[in-house]
Write an enzyme that holds these catalytic residues in place. Structure first.
Site, PDB file in Angstrom:
ATOM      1  N   ASN A  79       0.835  -1.205   0.000  1.00 38.18           N
ATOM      2  CA  ASN A  79       0.000   0.000   0.000  1.00 38.18           C
ATOM      3  C   ASN A  79       0.866   1.251   0.000  1.00 38.18           C
ATOM      4  O   ASN A  79       0.374   2.354   0.172  1.00 38.18           O
ATOM      5  CB  ASN A  79      -0.911   0.009   1.251  1.00 38.18           C
ATOM      6  CG  ASN A  79      -1.986  -1.065   1.157  1.00 38.18           C
ATOM      7  OD1 ASN A  79      -2.591  -1.234   0.106  1.00 38.18           O
ATOM      8  ND2 ASN A  79      -2.200  -1.796   2.239  1.00 38.18           N
ATOM      9  N   GLY A 131       4.842   5.280  -2.907  1.00 34.33           N
ATOM     10  CA  GLY A 131       6.168   5.518  -3.494  1.00 34.33           C
ATOM     11  C   GLY A 131       6.718   4.260  -4.146  1.00 34.33           C
ATOM     12  O   GLY A 131       7.233   4.289  -5.268  1.00 34.33           O
ATOM     13  N   ASP A 149      10.197  -6.244   0.784  1.00 36.12           N
ATOM     14  CA  ASP A 149      10.460  -5.659   2.085  1.00 36.12           C
ATOM     15  C   ASP A 149      11.788  -4.964   1.933  1.00 36.12           C
ATOM     16  O   ASP A 149      12.748  -5.521   1.406  1.00 36.12           O
ATOM     17  CB  ASP A 149      10.514  -6.730   3.178  1.00 36.12           C
ATOM     18  CG  ASP A 149      10.329  -6.061   4.537  1.00 36.12           C
ATOM     19  OD1 ASP A 149       9.367  -5.277   4.680  1.00 36.12           O
ATOM     20  OD2 ASP A 149      11.139  -6.300   5.445  1.00 36.12           O
ATOM     21  N   SER A 150      11.801  -3.714   2.341  1.00 35.77           N
ATOM     22  CA  SER A 150      13.013  -2.944   2.130  1.00 35.77           C
ATOM     23  C   SER A 150      13.284  -2.092   3.355  1.00 35.77           C
ATOM     24  O   SER A 150      12.406  -1.918   4.202  1.00 35.77           O
ATOM     25  CB  SER A 150      12.870  -2.072   0.886  1.00 35.77           C
ATOM     26  OG  SER A 150      11.654  -1.362   0.914  1.00 35.77           O
ATOM     27  N   GLY A 160      10.619   8.319   1.894  1.00 37.27           N
ATOM     28  CA  GLY A 160      11.332   7.731   3.034  1.00 37.27           C
ATOM     29  C   GLY A 160      12.642   8.422   3.357  1.00 37.27           C
ATOM     30  O   GLY A 160      12.699   9.641   3.567  1.00 37.27           O
ATOM     31  N   ASP A 170      15.179   8.942   1.460  1.00 39.09           N
ATOM     32  CA  ASP A 170      15.902   9.511   0.310  1.00 39.09           C
ATOM     33  C   ASP A 170      16.545  10.880   0.605  1.00 39.09           C
ATOM     34  O   ASP A 170      17.646  11.143   0.115  1.00 39.09           O
ATOM     35  CB  ASP A 170      14.985   9.611  -0.916  1.00 39.09           C
ATOM     36  CG  ASP A 170      14.757   8.252  -1.570  1.00 39.09           C
ATOM     37  OD1 ASP A 170      15.639   7.382  -1.459  1.00 39.09           O
ATOM     38  OD2 ASP A 170      13.693   8.056  -2.183  1.00 39.09           O
ATOM     39  N   HIS A 215      18.599  -0.164  -4.725  1.00 39.34           N
ATOM     40  CA  HIS A 215      18.396  -1.520  -4.195  1.00 39.34           C
ATOM     41  C   HIS A 215      17.194  -2.180  -4.882  1.00 39.34           C
ATOM     42  O   HIS A 215      17.232  -3.340  -5.257  1.00 39.34           O
ATOM     43  CB  HIS A 215      18.181  -1.454  -2.680  1.00 39.34           C
ATOM     44  CG  HIS A 215      17.192  -0.419  -2.217  1.00 39.34           C
ATOM     45  ND1 HIS A 215      17.157   0.864  -2.716  1.00 39.34           N
ATOM     46  CD2 HIS A 215      16.164  -0.482  -1.342  1.00 39.34           C
ATOM     47  CE1 HIS A 215      16.187   1.530  -2.150  1.00 39.34           C
ATOM     48  NE2 HIS A 215      15.557   0.745  -1.317  1.00 39.34           N
ATOM     49  N   ARG A 216      16.126  -1.394  -5.064  1.00 34.44           N
ATOM     50  CA  ARG A 216      14.899  -1.925  -5.687  1.00 34.44           C
ATOM     51  C   ARG A 216      15.161  -2.235  -7.160  1.00 34.44           C
ATOM     52  O   ARG A 216      14.707  -3.244  -7.684  1.00 34.44           O
ATOM     53  CB  ARG A 216      13.771  -0.898  -5.524  1.00 34.44           C
ATOM     54  CG  ARG A 216      12.384  -1.437  -5.803  1.00 34.44           C
ATOM     55  CD  ARG A 216      11.296  -0.576  -5.175  1.00 34.44           C
ATOM     56  NE  ARG A 216      11.397  -0.585  -3.736  1.00 34.44           N
ATOM     57  CZ  ARG A 216      11.846   0.421  -3.001  1.00 34.44           C
ATOM     58  NH1 ARG A 216      12.199   1.561  -3.551  1.00 34.44           N
ATOM     59  NH2 ARG A 216      11.927   0.314  -1.704  1.00 34.44           N
TER      60      ARG A 216
END
Ligand code: IMP
Length: 197
Positions: free
Chosen positions: A9, A12, A70-71, A151, A153, A179-180
């Protein structure tokens, strides 16, 4: 082309997945767009476990292709916190206040090394599961700057960032180096090599 549901949800994150994966021809839809209105409890103790919990909850409801991630940020001088607790670190409500907390906590620390982690869990419509991990190394800035991304950033300067925070770079920068992006590249290689979608 089949749908790929993003079990999240977080606006970003969903935006970044759409930007990256739509380019590869995948029809990325958010769990909300798939008509699912749940927030999965992240009760795992690792990025891997939490990624699995989120993807599996949506898979059970849909039996469609699902990804979740999950990050989080790990700061070396803070014993690798906030880690899996990045979205709710110390119970602090807003992203801006969490950034202030980390900047304060590092005020007298020399070691500003940090890294973002991203674990993607993909479950195909037959229930087969795969995990993909991406890491982005960098340092924590001395002060916040920039408005893009989300977040942490505004306080993260990546190893590829020319000294600028991730939030000061155009969106294409994260699409390429984050990373993503790294975990997504592994996911896309898997999807293409295995003709999954
Ligand atoms: P999750 O939704 O439990 O995976 O929480 C991830 C949290 O980690 C986010 O809410 C952010 O605080 C942080 N995070 C993860 N990826 C990024 C990123 O690319 N930029 C900034 N913060 C991030």
């Amino acid at each position: 082309m089949k749908d790929l549901i993003v079990a999240s949800n977080n606006k970003g994150k969903i935006k970044e997945y759409k930007e990256i994966l739509n380019k590869y021809g995948y029809n990325v839809i958010s769990q909300k767009e798939a008509g699912i209105n749940i927030d999965v409890d992240e009760t795992g103790t690792t990025f891997e476990e939490n990624a699995h919990l989120k993807a599996y909850a949506i898979y059970e409801l849909t039996h469609k292709n699902v990804i979740s991630d999950d990050s989080g940020l790990e700061v070396e001088a803070l014993n690798n916190e906030p880690g899996i607790y990045s979205a709710r670190y110390k119970g602090i409500e807003t992203e801006d206040e969490r950034n202030n907390y980390i900047l304060n906590a590092l005020k007298r620390k020399r070691n500003r090394k940090a890294k973002f982690n991203c674990v993607i869990c993909f479950i195909d419509e037959n229930g087969h599961e795969e995990l993909f991990k991406g890491i982005w190394n960098g340092v924590i800035a001395k002060e916040k700057s920039g408005t893009s991304g989300f977040g942490y950033d505004p306080i993260f300067i990546s190893e590829d960032g020319n000294g600028k925070t991730t939030a000061s770079m155009p969106i294409e920068f994260k699409e390429k180096y984050s990373h993503r992006a790294k975990a997504t590249k592994l996911l896309v290689d898997y999807l293409e090599n295995n003709n999954v979608l």
